[in-house]
Design an enzyme around this catalytic site. Structure first.
Site, short mmCIF file in Angstrom:
data_model
loop_
_atom_site.label_atom_id
_atom_site.label_comp_id
_atom_site.label_asym_id
_atom_site.label_seq_id
_atom_site.Cartn_x
_atom_site.Cartn_y
_atom_site.Cartn_z
N GLU A 1 37.53 72.21 18.12
CA GLU A 1 38.82 72.27 17.45
C GLU A 1 39.05 71.01 16.62
O GLU A 1 40.17 70.51 16.51
CB GLU A 1 39.95 72.45 18.48
CG GLU A 1 39.87 73.77 19.22
CD GLU A 1 40.93 73.90 20.30
OE1 GLU A 1 41.95 73.19 20.22
OE2 GLU A 1 40.72 74.69 21.24
N GLY A 2 37.98 70.51 16.07
CA GLY A 2 38.07 69.33 15.21
C GLY A 2 36.92 69.32 14.23
O GLY A 2 35.99 70.11 14.33
N MET B 1 38.48 64.24 18.36
CA MET B 1 37.91 64.17 19.70
C MET B 1 37.62 65.55 20.29
O MET B 1 37.01 65.65 21.36
CB MET B 1 38.84 63.39 20.62
CG MET B 1 38.90 61.91 20.30
SD MET B 1 37.26 61.14 20.18
CE MET B 1 36.68 61.32 21.87
N GLY C 1 47.94 69.89 17.01
CA GLY C 1 47.51 70.34 15.69
C GLY C 1 47.88 69.52 14.48
O GLY C 1 47.47 69.90 13.37
N CYS D 1 63.84 49.25 10.22
CA CYS D 1 64.88 48.75 11.13
C CYS D 1 66.02 48.08 10.36
O CYS D 1 67.20 48.21 10.71
CB CYS D 1 64.28 47.78 12.14
SG CYS D 1 63.13 48.52 13.31
N CYS E 1 42.00 67.58 12.91
CA CYS E 1 42.24 68.57 13.97
C CYS E 1 42.28 69.96 13.35
O CYS E 1 42.95 70.18 12.34
CB CYS E 1 43.54 68.28 14.70
SG CYS E 1 43.94 69.46 15.99
N ASP F 1 51.60 61.79 19.02
CA ASP F 1 50.16 61.80 18.77
C ASP F 1 49.84 62.61 17.53
O ASP F 1 49.86 63.84 17.55
CB ASP F 1 49.44 62.38 19.99
CG ASP F 1 47.92 62.41 19.81
OD1 ASP F 1 47.43 61.79 18.86
OD2 ASP F 1 47.25 63.06 20.63
N THR G 1 42.93 72.73 15.45
CA THR G 1 43.49 73.57 16.50
C THR G 1 44.35 74.70 15.93
O THR G 1 44.27 75.85 16.38
CB THR G 1 44.33 72.71 17.47
OG1 THR G 1 43.47 71.77 18.10
CG2 THR G 1 45.01 73.58 18.52
#
Length: 332
Positions: free
Chosen positions: A137-138, A117, A27, A165, A32, A65, A34
């Site tokens: 869901e998108g 997607m 989500g 870093c 998205c 992701d 969702t």
């Protein structure tokens, strides 16, 4: 690679079942839906921290992701223990990104299609359509065209990671999670003079709305956005440097513009009536719906709840000031 999951238990289950890499995130993506459609989701950084701990204990790897909105989010994902970072929205709108390049015939501006997607567009393209037992869901949006990804995105992203870093004392990305400590804050960067993450998404709509001489072009641009953009609430993007430039502020401007136009129409109608006694001026259905029995503009019929609330608070404040002045005058 298997996923997507957001808990330690499911990460361990996938690795035990034979997966080498686990995708983490439900989500957080920019396209998205969702969390809206299903009510399922988990804060992305929390999911990365928990799933990375579970995966590395079993010798597995994870991919963070979704959820990145600025280069610093990549450093946070690696700092949280992610071995890879997956992003879509930050790379949308560039030459190398997927989606069709669309040019607006009225304004000449270019946009690139960007969709999730799990959206209806993606499922029609890759799976033959949305199955009758589920929902998409998108969503699909149009992102302003930004040019080459290497010059306009990747160099900034890589430079930011190198600096991350350097700040925490990590020689490699693998060391980053060992040198990182997270704390909870209300706001982590200063946006007084603008928000860097909106730098590539600037829209001329704001500047046009501030210029009275370009009302016509502003109306064309805003109506064009509604035609071409899947989610009108995201476009136009308002100037983040101006903290008062909220939706309520835009509504005030719209009401003022409407008042000006109505005043002009009334003046024109009065001129027509004075010029010829036999001329009858009939109001259009659109304007009549916004006027009361006396022919005056009924602003309350077009005000939002927030606008009405602010209006009544303003009136109340003025009445209190007036009452206080009267009381002071009586005392004197």
């Amino acid at each position: 690679m298997a996923g997507n999951v957001v808990t330690q238990e499911m990460t361990e289950q996938l690795l035990i079942s034979g997966a080498d890499i686990v995708k983490v995130g439900i989500g957080p993506g920019s396209v998205c839906t969702t969390r809206k459609k299903t009510g399922v989701g988990y804060p992305q950084l929390s999911a990365v921290l928990e799933c990375a701990d579970a995966a590395h204990g079993l010798g597995g790897l994870i991919v963070s992701d979704g959820g990145c909105t600025m280069p610093g989010d990549f450093g946070k994902a690696f700092g949280g223990g992610a071995d890879f970072v997956m992003a879509g929205g930050m790379f949308s709108g560039y030459d190398e990104s997927g989606g069709d390049l669309i040019e607006n015939p009225k304004t000449g501006k270019k946009y690139k299609q960007f969709y999730g997607m799990s959206s209806e567009v993606a499922m029609k393209k890759h799976s033959g359509g949305v199955a009758n037992y589920r929902a998409s869901e998108g969503k699909c949006v149009l992102v302003p065209y930004k040019g080459n990804v290497l010059d306009n995105c990747l160099m900034t992203l890589l430079g930011g990671l190198r600096s991350t870093c350097t700040y925490v004392g990590a020689k490699t990305l693998k060391e980053l999670s060992k040198r990182t400590t997270f704390i909870r804050v209300q706001q982590h960067h200063n946006i007084v003079f603008g928000d860097e993450k909106d730098k590539d998404n600037k829209n001329d709509w704001v500047n046009k709305s501030k210029n009275k001489s370009s009302n016509k072009s502003n109306i064309e641009q805003s109506s064009d956005s509604k035609e071409n953009v899947d989610d009108p609430s995201k476009y136009p993007i308002f100037d983040p440097a101006n903290q008062s430039f909220t939706n309520l502020h835009v509504e005030k401007q719209a009401l003022l513009s409407f008042l000006n136009e109505t005043t002009k129409d009334n003046d024109n109608n009065n001129n027509n009536v004075n010029g010829s006694n036999t001329t009858k001026t009939e109001s259009s259905p659109k304007s009549s719906s916004k006027t009361n029995e006396n022919g005056n503009v009924d602003f309350f019929s077009i005000m939002s709840k927030e606008m009405k609330k602010e209006y009544f608070e303003f009136v109340y404040q003025k009445e209190q000031e007036k009452l206080k002045q009267q009381q002071d005058a009586i005392k004197k």
